[in-house]
Motif scaffolding. Sequence first.
Motif, PDB file in Angstrom:
ATOM      1  N   ALA A   1      -4.041  -4.363   7.142  1.00  0.00           N
ATOM      2  CA  ALA A   1      -5.203  -4.532   8.004  1.00  0.00           C
ATOM      3  C   ALA A   1      -5.331  -5.966   8.505  1.00  0.00           C
ATOM      4  CB  ALA A   1      -6.461  -4.137   7.240  1.00  0.00           C
ATOM      5  N   ILE A   2      -4.510  -6.865   7.963  1.00  0.00           N
ATOM      6  CA  ILE A   2      -4.642  -8.273   8.341  1.00  0.00           C
ATOM      7  C   ILE A   2      -3.789  -8.556   9.568  1.00  0.00           C
ATOM      8  CG2 ILE A   2      -4.494 -10.640   7.499  1.00  0.00           C
ATOM      9  CD1 ILE A   2      -4.482  -9.606   4.686  1.00  0.00           C
TER      10      ILE A   2
ATOM     11  N   ARG B   1     -17.128  -8.999  -5.434  1.00  0.00           N
ATOM     12  CA  ARG B   1     -16.595  -8.429  -6.662  1.00  0.00           C
ATOM     13  C   ARG B   1     -16.524  -9.502  -7.752  1.00  0.00           C
ATOM     14  NH1 ARG B   1     -10.667  -6.034  -6.044  1.00  0.00           N
ATOM     15  NH2 ARG B   1     -10.141  -8.228  -6.182  1.00  0.00           N
TER      16      ARG B   1
ATOM     17  N   SER C   1     -10.446   0.390   2.688  1.00  0.00           N
ATOM     18  CA  SER C   1      -9.258   0.188   3.522  1.00  0.00           C
ATOM     19  C   SER C   1      -9.599   0.268   5.011  1.00  0.00           C
ATOM     20  CB  SER C   1      -8.192   1.223   3.162  1.00  0.00           C
ATOM     21  OG  SER C   1      -8.767   2.503   3.064  1.00  0.00           O
TER      22      SER C   1
ATOM     23  N   ARG D   1       0.843  -1.173   0.000  1.00  0.00           N
ATOM     24  CA  ARG D   1       0.000   0.000   0.000  1.00  0.00           C
ATOM     25  C   ARG D   1       0.887   1.233   0.000  1.00  0.00           C
ATOM     26  NH1 ARG D   1      -4.945   1.294   3.979  1.00  0.00           N
ATOM     27  NH2 ARG D   1      -5.349   3.305   3.096  1.00  0.00           N
TER      28      ARG D   1
ATOM     29  N   PHE E   1      -9.372  -2.643  -4.442  1.00  0.00           N
ATOM     30  CA  PHE E   1      -9.093  -1.333  -5.033  1.00  0.00           C
ATOM     31  C   PHE E   1      -9.197  -0.301  -3.920  1.00  0.00           C
ATOM     32  CE2 PHE E   1     -11.321  -3.719  -8.563  1.00  0.00           C
ATOM     33  CZ  PHE E   1     -10.143  -4.169  -9.116  1.00  0.00           C
ATOM     34  N   LEU E   2      -8.036   0.057  -3.377  1.00  0.00           N
ATOM     35  CA  LEU E   2      -8.014   0.793  -2.112  1.00  0.00           C
ATOM     36  C   LEU E   2      -8.553   2.217  -2.213  1.00  0.00           C
ATOM     37  CD1 LEU E   2      -4.632  -0.479  -0.685  1.00  0.00           C
ATOM     38  CD2 LEU E   2      -6.922  -1.021   0.121  1.00  0.00           C
ATOM     39  N   SER E   3      -8.610   2.778  -3.419  1.00  0.00           N
ATOM     40  CA  SER E   3      -9.119   4.152  -3.478  1.00  0.00           C
ATOM     41  C   SER E   3     -10.635   4.182  -3.677  1.00  0.00           C
ATOM     42  CB  SER E   3      -8.403   4.927  -4.589  1.00  0.00           C
ATOM     43  OG  SER E   3      -8.540   4.267  -5.822  1.00  0.00           O
ATOM     44  N   LEU E   4     -11.265   3.024  -3.718  1.00  0.00           N
ATOM     45  CA  LEU E   4     -12.716   2.982  -3.916  1.00  0.00           C
ATOM     46  C   LEU E   4     -13.423   2.502  -2.645  1.00  0.00           C
ATOM     47  CD1 LEU E   4     -12.857   1.311  -7.452  1.00  0.00           C
ATOM     48  CD2 LEU E   4     -12.964   3.731  -6.902  1.00  0.00           C
TER      49      LEU E   4
ATOM     50  N   THR F   1     -10.345  -7.421   7.901  1.00  0.00           N
ATOM     51  CA  THR F   1      -9.943  -8.398   6.887  1.00  0.00           C
ATOM     52  C   THR F   1     -11.042  -9.384   6.542  1.00  0.00           C
ATOM     53  OG1 THR F   1      -7.840  -8.308   7.976  1.00  0.00           O
ATOM     54  CG2 THR F   1      -8.099  -9.961   6.283  1.00  0.00           C
TER      55      THR F   1
ATOM     56  N   ALA G   1      -9.478   3.607 -11.789  1.00  0.00           N
ATOM     57  CA  ALA G   1      -9.015   3.494 -10.403  1.00  0.00           C
ATOM     58  C   ALA G   1      -8.669   2.049 -10.082  1.00  0.00           C
ATOM     59  CB  ALA G   1     -10.094   4.014  -9.453  1.00  0.00           C
ATOM     60  N   ALA G   2      -9.507   1.124 -10.581  1.00  0.00           N
ATOM     61  CA  ALA G   2      -9.258  -0.289 -10.321  1.00  0.00           C
ATOM     62  C   ALA G   2      -7.932  -0.713 -10.937  1.00  0.00           C
ATOM     63  CB  ALA G   2     -10.403  -1.133 -10.883  1.00  0.00           C
TER      64      ALA G   2
ATOM     65  N   ARG H   1     -12.409  -9.948   2.712  1.00  0.00           N
ATOM     66  CA  ARG H   1     -12.399 -11.186   1.925  1.00  0.00           C
ATOM     67  C   ARG H   1     -13.753 -11.382   1.242  1.00  0.00           C
ATOM     68  NH1 ARG H   1      -7.535 -13.245   1.828  1.00  0.00           N
ATOM     69  NH2 ARG H   1      -6.341 -13.166   3.746  1.00  0.00           N
TER      70      ARG H   1
ATOM     71  N   ALA I   1      -5.932  -7.667 -10.136  1.00  0.00           N
ATOM     72  CA  ALA I   1      -7.343  -7.912  -9.847  1.00  0.00           C
ATOM     73  C   ALA I   1      -8.220  -7.411 -10.989  1.00  0.00           C
ATOM     74  CB  ALA I   1      -7.735  -7.219  -8.542  1.00  0.00           C
TER      75      ALA I   1
ATOM     76  N   ASP J   1      -5.090   0.733  -8.856  1.00  0.00           N
ATOM     77  CA  ASP J   1      -4.910   0.133  -7.535  1.00  0.00           C
ATOM     78  C   ASP J   1      -4.401  -1.299  -7.620  1.00  0.00           C
ATOM     79  OD1 ASP J   1      -5.728   2.415  -6.362  1.00  0.00           O
ATOM     80  OD2 ASP J   1      -7.725   1.729  -5.818  1.00  0.00           O
ATOM     81  N   SER J   2      -4.930  -2.081  -8.518  1.00  0.00           N
ATOM     82  CA  SER J   2      -4.482  -3.465  -8.631  1.00  0.00           C
ATOM     83  C   SER J   2      -4.697  -3.978 -10.049  1.00  0.00           C
ATOM     84  CB  SER J   2      -5.240  -4.360  -7.643  1.00  0.00           C
ATOM     85  OG  SER J   2      -4.928  -5.715  -7.912  1.00  0.00           O
TER      86      SER J   2
ATOM     87  N   ARG K   1     -14.281  10.657 -13.704  1.00  0.00           N
ATOM     88  CA  ARG K   1     -13.807   9.852 -12.583  1.00  0.00           C
ATOM     89  C   ARG K   1     -14.975   9.192 -11.849  1.00  0.00           C
ATOM     90  NH1 ARG K   1     -13.387   7.150  -9.208  1.00  0.00           N
ATOM     91  NH2 ARG K   1     -11.819   6.795  -7.603  1.00  0.00           N
TER      92      ARG K   1
ATOM     93  N   LEU L   1     -10.798  -9.613 -13.464  1.00  0.00           N
ATOM     94  CA  LEU L   1     -12.231  -9.351 -13.602  1.00  0.00           C
ATOM     95  C   LEU L   1     -12.593  -9.202 -15.078  1.00  0.00           C
ATOM     96  CD1 LEU L   1     -12.743  -6.834 -10.676  1.00  0.00           C
ATOM     97  CD2 LEU L   1     -13.598  -9.162 -10.801  1.00  0.00           C
TER      98      LEU L   1
ATOM     99  N   ILE M   1     -12.152  -1.458   6.492  1.00  0.00           N
ATOM    100  CA  ILE M   1     -12.959  -2.569   6.998  1.00  0.00           C
ATOM    101  C   ILE M   1     -12.046  -3.720   7.419  1.00  0.00           C
ATOM    102  CG2 ILE M   1     -14.932  -1.937   5.558  1.00  0.00           C
ATOM    103  CD1 ILE M   1     -14.203  -4.284   3.741  1.00  0.00           C
TER     104      ILE M   1
ATOM    105  N   LEU N   1      -5.167 -10.167  -0.444  1.00  0.00           N
ATOM    106  CA  LEU N   1      -6.154  -9.123  -0.699  1.00  0.00           C
ATOM    107  C   LEU N   1      -5.747  -8.104  -1.763  1.00  0.00           C
ATOM    108  CD1 LEU N   1      -7.612  -8.286   2.806  1.00  0.00           C
ATOM    109  CD2 LEU N   1      -8.672  -9.576   0.981  1.00  0.00           C
ATOM    110  N   GLU N   2      -6.348  -8.178  -2.906  1.00  0.00           N
ATOM    111  CA  GLU N   2      -6.081  -7.207  -3.967  1.00  0.00           C
ATOM    112  C   GLU N   2      -7.325  -6.327  -4.159  1.00  0.00           C
ATOM    113  OE1 GLU N   2      -3.514  -6.490  -5.934  1.00  0.00           O
ATOM    114  OE2 GLU N   2      -2.115  -7.986  -5.204  1.00  0.00           O
TER     115      GLU N   2
ATOM    116  N   PHE O   1      -7.940 -13.217  -3.969  1.00  0.00           N
ATOM    117  CA  PHE O   1      -6.506 -13.236  -3.752  1.00  0.00           C
ATOM    118  C   PHE O   1      -6.169 -13.456  -2.277  1.00  0.00           C
ATOM    119  CE2 PHE O   1      -7.300 -10.928  -7.577  1.00  0.00           C
ATOM    120  CZ  PHE O   1      -6.278 -11.307  -8.426  1.00  0.00           C
ATOM    121  N   GLN O   2      -5.125 -14.241  -2.067  1.00  0.00           N
ATOM    122  CA  GLN O   2      -4.691 -14.526  -0.704  1.00  0.00           C
ATOM    123  C   GLN O   2      -4.274 -13.249   0.019  1.00  0.00           C
ATOM    124  OE1 GLN O   2      -1.373 -17.181  -0.652  1.00  0.00           O
ATOM    125  NE2 GLN O   2      -1.126 -17.005   1.554  1.00  0.00           N
TER     126      GLN O   2
END
Lengths: 769, 246, 247
Positions: free
Chosen positions: B30-31, C156, C142, A300, C94-97, C146, A505-506, C150, A513, A509-510, A496, A517, C144, C91-92, C88-89
């Motif tokens: 957070a884990i 998602r 970010s 992060r 989308f942290l800005s959402l 773990t 954004a997705a 999951r 992932a 961020d990753s 946005r 999807l 909530i 956690l992947e 994902f193990q």
Amino acid sequence: MTLFMTFTVLGLVLGAVYAIAASGLVLTYNTSGIFNFAHGAQAMIGAFLYYQLQAVWGVPTIVSVALMLLVVGPLMGFLLHRFVMGGLRDTAEVTKIVVTVAILLGFVALSQWAWDPQEARMSKMFFGADSYVTVRGVTIRYHEIICLLAAAGIAVGLRLLFTRSRMGVLMRATVDDPDLLRLNGHDPERVAGLAWALGSTLAVLAGILITPVAGGALEANALTLLVIDAFAAALFGRLRSIPRTFVGAMVLGLTSTYLVAYAPSEWTWVTNLRDALPMIVLFVVLLVLPQDRLRGAAVRTRERYEVPTVRRAAVWAVVMVVATVAFRQLIDDSSVGTLILGLSFAIIALSLTVLTGYAGELNLAPVSFGAIATIVAFHSGISGTGLAARMNLVGLVAGVLAAAVTGALVALPALRLRGLYLALATLAFGGFVSSMVLRETQTRSWFGHDFAIFPNGNLIVSPLAVGPLDFADQNTFLYSAAAVFAVLGVGVVALRNSGYGRRLAAMKDSPAAAAMLGQRLVRLKLSVFMVSTAIAGLGGIFMSMALTSVTSEHFVYVLSLSLVMLTVVGGIGYVSGALFGGLLAGGGFTLVVGTFNELSIEHPVHAETFGILSHSFLVMTALVGIGVAQNPSGNFFEIFHGQRTLARAPEVRYTALAVTVLLYLLAYAEVIGTWTFGILVVVLWQALPALGRALRPDRLLSQDELAARAATPLELLGVDTPYPDRLGERLDRELGLPARHRQVTPVQSVVIAADHSSRPEEGVRHVTV
Amino acid sequence: MTSTELTAPVPAIDEDPVLELVGVRAAYGAIEVLKGVDLQVPAGSVVALLGPNGGGKTTTMKVVSGLMPTTAGEVWFAGRNVTGITATEASRLGVCSIPEGRGVFANLTVRENLWVATGTGARLADLEEAAYARFPRLADRRGQLAGSMSGGEQQMLALSRALGTDPAVLLLDELSMGLAPMIVSEMYDIVGGLAAEGISILVAEQFARVVLPIADTAALMLGGRVVKVGRPADVEDELSTTYLGG
Amino acid sequence: MSLSEVLLETSGVVVRFGGNTAVSDVGIDVRAGAVTGLIGPNGAGKTTLYNCITGMQRPNAGRIVFDGRDITRLSPGARARMGMARTFQRLELFLSLSVRDNVRVAGDIVRANTRRRVDVEAETDRVLELTGLTDIAHLDVSDIPTGRARVVEVARALMTQPRLLLLDEPASGQTEQETELFAQLLQGLADDGLAVCLVEHDLPLVMRLCSRIHVLDHGVLIASGTPAEVQASPAVVEAYIGAEVVA
């Protein structure tokens, strides 16, 4: 044959210098994970300092060289790592890039401060240009022999370092697994620091050697762009292998000289091609590099942005246009142009908000896309002649489309790869535009049409006229530019907030992932890059119209880099960050530096002071950019955060608004100056959150903060502290008492507490502290 | 089998443990993975940290070796509170950690790997001597890249670091991972030998049965806590049910 | 146990890293309408096999067939568009959402890919409701715990309306109560016809949920069968606890 040999030698010499520069780049990149965009700037500083020592102060050559390589180079690298690079852990790649870009800009500003760019400086070859040997008719100067020997020595030296010395082995180990290196009792940061010292020294050496080879005149910009040449060479080794980097450097050097030697004489553009060669090679190599493996983001980063709603953005857009109109009344006509320029840059900066802020990719040459758009608009959209000439809508649209298509072409090879490669591809494109496109000043036959791309090196870009709007009127132009920025700003925020924006954004961020999807990453990146370069193109055309007449000087890479850096400083995730960056890059510099110049003319006694102030303003800006390492989300994040808390005390905001209006009226009545007005308003709104907290604590402070403020008699603080067994055991241990594992007999609680509600818990002793 | 039966199974009462964790918590973002780990490694003993995957064994090892910061709790080493020290400092204090999976630099040769291991003050010559004496195969491959060797040979190389640097505490994480049973028992013979020399050892292992014979104490980790500490034989009985869910 | 169709099948999959073989000649199958377990000790090759199935790792040999089509050389995205989804193990998210947008964006992606007029909003609400996330939908993802995060990954994945759901250690970081709810969710999804594949260290959970279990050890498939069969297998016990070392 002699010709061939001569050019082979020349090519090898050039390759040797590229190799020296590139190996330093590879070294620091691998040991610290930071791609040093300032590598060429370090070479440049090295070349200038050496010139100062050797040519100006007359220090003996050997002593000068020794000082440069043993003191200046290592020290520069060490300081950079110690104070800047070390703080870049856990930041996004964009932040890392921007910080080194800021260093680049700082070095350029410093060099222009210390060494007036108007003055010509010729760097001499070692032993002079007249010391040479002739082998079978091929003349080889001593300086060239030294270059070849230095490169060979460095190749051998690095090989020995990496295999025969413990420090070299540690550097390789850092690349492999820094954590395992820690477990072995080493400090990877120290290893990286040494690598930076060595890398900087190599940059300095390359800077000293290349200037006489490349023609002799010390030129800050050309030397700074050495980083692209070095990068192109390093790509041959995928930024990892130093031997392959050397091969790449030689290929580059030889191609460059052979091109000059064997190109047909009617190819008048060959010199330009030669200058652009590293950038072309770079694109070719990017095309053949294998795709990166898809990886998760896992770590992060520290960057944070919040997304406003479209409604809020629309309110601010109206505020912005109204403020522009109001501000126009305060300034004289001659300053309007500067303001328009600033807004044009702000539009270009919006392209970065979309691309970098939303999608996490980087474009280091937004202004060059503006150049493409300008050229196309110029050729396709000017009607009328002389003062009556106007740009039409067709030209504007054609220019914007051309920028988007060019953007796609530039991005395509790099999109499969990591963000760093795209950043480099765009920087190379900027170099390509400057050294090839903008030098196409002659009329030539292009597929049967005779015309010049950049006629006479100076384009007269007529103002836009659409229906009743005529940009020839400065006020119309100003308000239109403000409105265009405002509308685009709202559009960007709406983007946005749409499904498209969420997908961006997705992806940012990753990527892993998003791909899992079903997102097609390359297609999405390509589309956003096109949207972004289209906006940059629009801003570029506005910029050119604001300047009326543009030359290649108006599209130099420094301008792009300053804009990128200032936008990141403002907050690249925000439209307001773009406004800040654009106004400062386009208008601010001119305004501030211009003001200092005027002041120094008005007050000749203080001319020197004002000169220093204006130079230090440029350097300070770079320092602010370097400060992004500490605050990677940009300045506006903090400001917004503070302003948002004020929502609970609207009366504070209304008061501030009233004060602003009052100040405006005072300025309008010319009771206070425009500068005073500007500064007061900025200070007022900046300080407002703090003022609000001081004035309305009951509304703005949280319960905890209020509780902390509640008066507690000082003598009661810390009187009643729980004293757990653990602490007792530690005390015993440190005093050497064997009390550790004995059953602790509950000691009679010693409580001296004013607060009677606290009861000693079981097993917890209380003592006075 | 080493003579485990004769030593005291429960942590020594009078002596300070060489290594002690008190209420240690740690998290990846957070884990939260460790939820208050209490563990002691008495001087000169072998403590086996057992339990299924995801129980927090590797994280515990990372905390002790200094690679992972704690969010709460304390780590004590030889009577000193070392909570929050870096891995570099820890290794210089005498904590030798061989991490999970690959404890070697794949792109360095065998000899260069040993050279890196001199960071804690040992001499390269001594390290090489100790390593090649114990593992003659490594001597033949001293110029070969570690990554090109078999998993067993890589683990031998990793273990060589412990042989030559004379650590106070040795941390072994999943020594058996990906190795054939023959090689695993060979590895643990060597670990047993190191224990006999007086090195305190904390070993995290899924293959409980290969490590229990040399362990003085076994600790069972589940859900980020040590849920049982006792004689190896006592803990062994619980293993099957814990792992396979009965 | 239902004898439903085999949706995913791997055969002879081999992955080598340098000199080490991480996965050797592994053939497993995953059926629709059931939860299939994939277990094994650390380093057994589960994650590598998962990466092969999802396309993040190309196997050195072997075939992966999904829904009757050889997908061995397809990109991860192409597999996803065929109806494969994973969590994902590590956690992947989308942290800005926000939580809601994390789920919604999967619908956005599907809509962009298919150009079908999917009502993303309604579908998001339905999936949030189904997974019990409605009460925390407005929160920053970010912020909530773990266990819930999951579930967000599962929600998602469900937005893409997958036919195969691959879960990588979904129970780690969950409280017992959360795991219980999660188990019910998975069971419900499987009953609705989804093929679920579960890599999980919480073996009691695996034993309870799965109708079939594949056990990997040292990259080799050592057992396949019902929970009872797997539990009774000496090879499995040995893989997990280690053979008795002969002195």
